[in-house]
Design a protein around this motif. Sequence first.
Motif, PDB file in Angstrom:
ATOM      1  N   GLN A 155      29.996 -48.433  56.375  1.00 23.97           N
ATOM      2  CA  GLN A 155      30.607 -47.216  56.900  1.00 23.97           C
ATOM      3  C   GLN A 155      31.932 -46.923  56.208  1.00 23.97           C
ATOM      4  O   GLN A 155      32.213 -45.792  55.805  1.00 23.97           O
ATOM      5  N   ARG A 156      32.766 -47.940  56.065  1.00 25.86           N
ATOM      6  CA  ARG A 156      34.065 -47.741  55.422  1.00 25.86           C
ATOM      7  C   ARG A 156      33.907 -47.321  53.964  1.00 25.86           C
ATOM      8  O   ARG A 156      34.640 -46.462  53.471  1.00 25.86           O
ATOM      9  N   LEU A 157      32.947 -47.930  53.283  1.00 35.63           N
ATOM     10  CA  LEU A 157      32.688 -47.544  51.897  1.00 35.63           C
ATOM     11  C   LEU A 157      32.211 -46.101  51.824  1.00 35.63           C
ATOM     12  O   LEU A 157      32.635 -45.337  50.942  1.00 35.63           O
ATOM     13  N   ALA A 158      31.343 -45.696  52.751  1.00 38.51           N
ATOM     14  CA  ALA A 158      30.834 -44.323  52.753  1.00 38.51           C
ATOM     15  C   ALA A 158      31.949 -43.313  52.991  1.00 38.51           C
ATOM     16  O   ALA A 158      31.977 -42.238  52.380  1.00 38.51           O
ATOM     17  N   VAL A 159      32.883 -43.643  53.889  1.00 36.38           N
ATOM     18  CA  VAL A 159      34.028 -42.756  54.122  1.00 36.38           C
ATOM     19  C   VAL A 159      34.854 -42.631  52.846  1.00 36.38           C
ATOM     20  O   VAL A 159      35.263 -41.532  52.447  1.00 36.38           O
ATOM     21  N   ALA A 160      35.103 -43.758  52.184  1.00 42.92           N
ATOM     22  CA  ALA A 160      35.880 -43.741  50.942  1.00 42.92           C
ATOM     23  C   ALA A 160      35.194 -42.890  49.877  1.00 42.92           C
ATOM     24  O   ALA A 160      35.844 -42.095  49.192  1.00 42.92           O
ATOM     25  N   CYS A 161      33.880 -43.037  49.746  1.00 41.73           N
ATOM     26  CA  CYS A 161      33.142 -42.261  48.740  1.00 41.73           C
ATOM     27  C   CYS A 161      33.189 -40.759  49.043  1.00 41.73           C
ATOM     28  O   CYS A 161      33.226 -39.935  48.126  1.00 41.73           O
ATOM     29  N   ALA A 162      33.195 -40.411  50.325  1.00 42.33           N
ATOM     30  CA  ALA A 162      33.252 -38.996  50.700  1.00 42.33           C
ATOM     31  C   ALA A 162      34.604 -38.376  50.390  1.00 42.33           C
ATOM     32  O   ALA A 162      34.695 -37.169  50.110  1.00 42.33           O
ATOM     33  N   LEU A 163      35.660 -39.184  50.416  1.00 38.78           N
ATOM     34  CA  LEU A 163      37.018 -38.651  50.267  1.00 38.78           C
ATOM     35  C   LEU A 163      37.614 -38.834  48.880  1.00 38.78           C
ATOM     36  O   LEU A 163      38.598 -38.178  48.541  1.00 38.78           O
ATOM     37  N   VAL A 164      37.046 -39.725  48.061  1.00 42.16           N
ATOM     38  CA  VAL A 164      37.702 -40.116  46.820  1.00 42.16           C
ATOM     39  C   VAL A 164      37.831 -38.963  45.824  1.00 42.16           C
ATOM     40  O   VAL A 164      38.735 -38.952  44.984  1.00 42.16           O
ATOM     41  N   GLY A 165      36.965 -37.960  45.908  1.00 43.61           N
ATOM     42  CA  GLY A 165      37.008 -36.847  44.962  1.00 43.61           C
ATOM     43  C   GLY A 165      37.962 -35.732  45.322  1.00 43.61           C
ATOM     44  O   GLY A 165      37.944 -34.674  44.693  1.00 43.61           O
ATOM     45  N   ARG A 166      38.831 -35.942  46.313  1.00 46.47           N
ATOM     46  CA  ARG A 166      39.751 -34.910  46.812  1.00 46.47           C
ATOM     47  C   ARG A 166      39.008 -33.628  47.189  1.00 46.47           C
ATOM     48  O   ARG A 166      39.310 -32.538  46.692  1.00 46.47           O
ATOM     49  N   PRO A 167      38.030 -33.711  48.083  1.00 48.81           N
ATOM     50  CA  PRO A 167      37.263 -32.499  48.428  1.00 48.81           C
ATOM     51  C   PRO A 167      38.100 -31.504  49.218  1.00 48.81           C
ATOM     52  O   PRO A 167      39.090 -31.866  49.867  1.00 48.81           O
ATOM     53  N   GLU A 168      37.692 -30.252  49.160  1.00 49.33           N
ATOM     54  CA  GLU A 168      38.294 -29.233  50.017  1.00 49.33           C
ATOM     55  C   GLU A 168      37.709 -29.308  51.425  1.00 49.33           C
ATOM     56  O   GLU A 168      38.340 -28.900  52.398  1.00 49.33           O
ATOM     57  N   LEU A 169      36.488 -29.823  51.503  1.00 49.92           N
ATOM     58  CA  LEU A 169      35.758 -29.941  52.769  1.00 49.92           C
ATOM     59  C   LEU A 169      34.991 -31.248  52.721  1.00 49.92           C
ATOM     60  O   LEU A 169      34.399 -31.598  51.699  1.00 49.92           O
ATOM     61  N   VAL A 170      34.997 -31.978  53.846  1.00 48.64           N
ATOM     62  CA  VAL A 170      34.235 -33.223  53.912  1.00 48.64           C
ATOM     63  C   VAL A 170      33.433 -33.258  55.202  1.00 48.64           C
ATOM     64  O   VAL A 170      33.923 -32.882  56.275  1.00 48.64           O
ATOM     65  N   PHE A 171      32.167 -33.657  55.082  1.00 50.61           N
ATOM     66  CA  PHE A 171      31.292 -33.861  56.233  1.00 50.61           C
ATOM     67  C   PHE A 171      31.206 -35.364  56.498  1.00 50.61           C
ATOM     68  O   PHE A 171      30.818 -36.127  55.606  1.00 50.61           O
ATOM     69  N   LEU A 223      40.724 -47.472  63.502  1.00 48.62           N
ATOM     70  CA  LEU A 223      42.057 -46.878  63.395  1.00 48.62           C
ATOM     71  C   LEU A 223      42.398 -46.557  61.946  1.00 48.62           C
ATOM     72  O   LEU A 223      43.029 -45.525  61.659  1.00 48.62           O
ATOM     73  N   ALA A 224      41.982 -47.416  61.008  1.00 47.26           N
ATOM     74  CA  ALA A 224      42.237 -47.149  59.588  1.00 47.26           C
ATOM     75  C   ALA A 224      41.503 -45.903  59.133  1.00 47.26           C
ATOM     76  O   ALA A 224      42.061 -45.067  58.405  1.00 47.26           O
ATOM     77  N   VAL A 225      40.253 -45.744  59.556  1.00 48.49           N
ATOM     78  CA  VAL A 225      39.485 -44.547  59.199  1.00 48.49           C
ATOM     79  C   VAL A 225      40.136 -43.313  59.796  1.00 48.49           C
ATOM     80  O   VAL A 225      40.276 -42.272  59.129  1.00 48.49           O
ATOM     81  N   TRP A 226      40.559 -43.395  61.055  1.00 47.11           N
ATOM     82  CA  TRP A 226      41.207 -42.239  61.685  1.00 47.11           C
ATOM     83  C   TRP A 226      42.466 -41.845  60.931  1.00 47.11           C
ATOM     84  O   TRP A 226      42.734 -40.647  60.736  1.00 47.11           O
ATOM     85  N   ASP A 227      43.247 -42.826  60.505  1.00 44.31           N
ATOM     86  CA  ASP A 227      44.471 -42.518  59.762  1.00 44.31           C
ATOM     87  C   ASP A 227      44.151 -41.798  58.453  1.00 44.31           C
ATOM     88  O   ASP A 227      44.845 -40.842  58.066  1.00 44.31           O
ATOM     89  N   VAL A 228      43.101 -42.241  57.761  1.00 47.84           N
ATOM     90  CA  VAL A 228      42.724 -41.603  56.495  1.00 47.84           C
ATOM     91  C   VAL A 228      42.238 -40.173  56.741  1.00 47.84           C
ATOM     92  O   VAL A 228      42.542 -39.256  55.969  1.00 47.84           O
ATOM     93  N   VAL A 229      41.495 -39.964  57.821  1.00 48.86           N
ATOM     94  CA  VAL A 229      41.026 -38.610  58.156  1.00 48.86           C
ATOM     95  C   VAL A 229      42.214 -37.704  58.465  1.00 48.86           C
ATOM     96  O   VAL A 229      42.276 -36.553  58.001  1.00 48.86           O
ATOM     97  N   ARG A 230      43.170 -38.194  59.241  1.00 47.87           N
ATOM     98  CA  ARG A 230      44.360 -37.391  59.547  1.00 47.87           C
ATOM     99  C   ARG A 230      45.130 -37.050  58.269  1.00 47.87           C
ATOM    100  O   ARG A 230      45.642 -35.933  58.115  1.00 47.87           O
TER     101      ARG A 230
END
Length: 320
Positions: free
Chosen positions: A153-169, A183-190
């Motif tokens: 799950q953590r790897l998948a979140v990182a892969c979704a965000l690593v490209g600096r998207p304008e929108l992430v699902f 909590l770490a994932v929530w902080d990255v989402v914020r």
Amino acid sequence: MALGSPSPATVHDVDTTAAVDVADLRKAYRGGPAVLDGLTFRAGRGRVTALLGPNGAGKTTTVAICEGLRRADSGTVRVLGLDPVADAVALRPRVGVMLQDGGLPTGVGALEALRHIASLHSDPLDVGALAERLGLTGFARTRVRRLSGGQRQRLAVACALVGRPELVFLDEPSAGLDPQARLAVWDVVREARGAGVAVVLTTHLMEEAERLADDVVVVDHGRVVAAGSPEELTRGPASLTFRSRPGLATASLARALPDGAEVTETETGRYTVTGIAVDPRVVATVTNWCASHDVLAEGVGPVRRTLEDVFLDLTGRTLR
């Protein structure tokens, strides 16, 4: 009406400034009942929008259509102002996607997979820093197929965000995570939202929606049954609760309170006062009644409605 060819009236209603704009979406599989039945919602740019709903409500199908992975039977969907099917090539570098199952190369190490995803983008985030933030370094060389559910799950979140998207699902980003990882994932989402990224997430974790979401969309039977901020959805008169011995005869307490008050034992030894506004005098009345009836009461005080209360009121308590 084909998804890529909406009617003029529908096009006129589409907000191309929204990150996601879905209007009257309908979908059924192989002649079965409707999975989506006129679903309509918008997700703003630079905001976190949480899609909530019971299993089978239509959330996953909705997100898959927005991602261009499935086609609707009718209705319109615009993602960053574009059609997710016809404009897939243009959208791909601008949108990050986290799938709950699959989507990651399984035969390589976790960090190698993240580096590969980053290499597909022109201006990715610092892979090492992101891996550190999400605790990937401890299993950096472990092949993806050998990762635990939470690690994947953590790897998948990182892969979704690593490209600096304008929108992430993000599909169930906290599923299987321990409290520290969540909590770490929530902080990255914020942090992503603070950088202007639009986030659309599905979750069954009400606390996640309350803590992260600017906007909540509750879906049931393929339709939106409620939408608003967590504060708007939970706004309403607070109830008052207290704990004591089971089986109290509370009729005289209800009579001592203002007209309309109801006192019920909502679970063994837990009593709830509803039907009236909770103010200091109501709290004092309950406390004095307990003292005069030689009842030891604990935790006397108002309780605000939670997002889970709202969710259950809207979608029911029956298992599906």
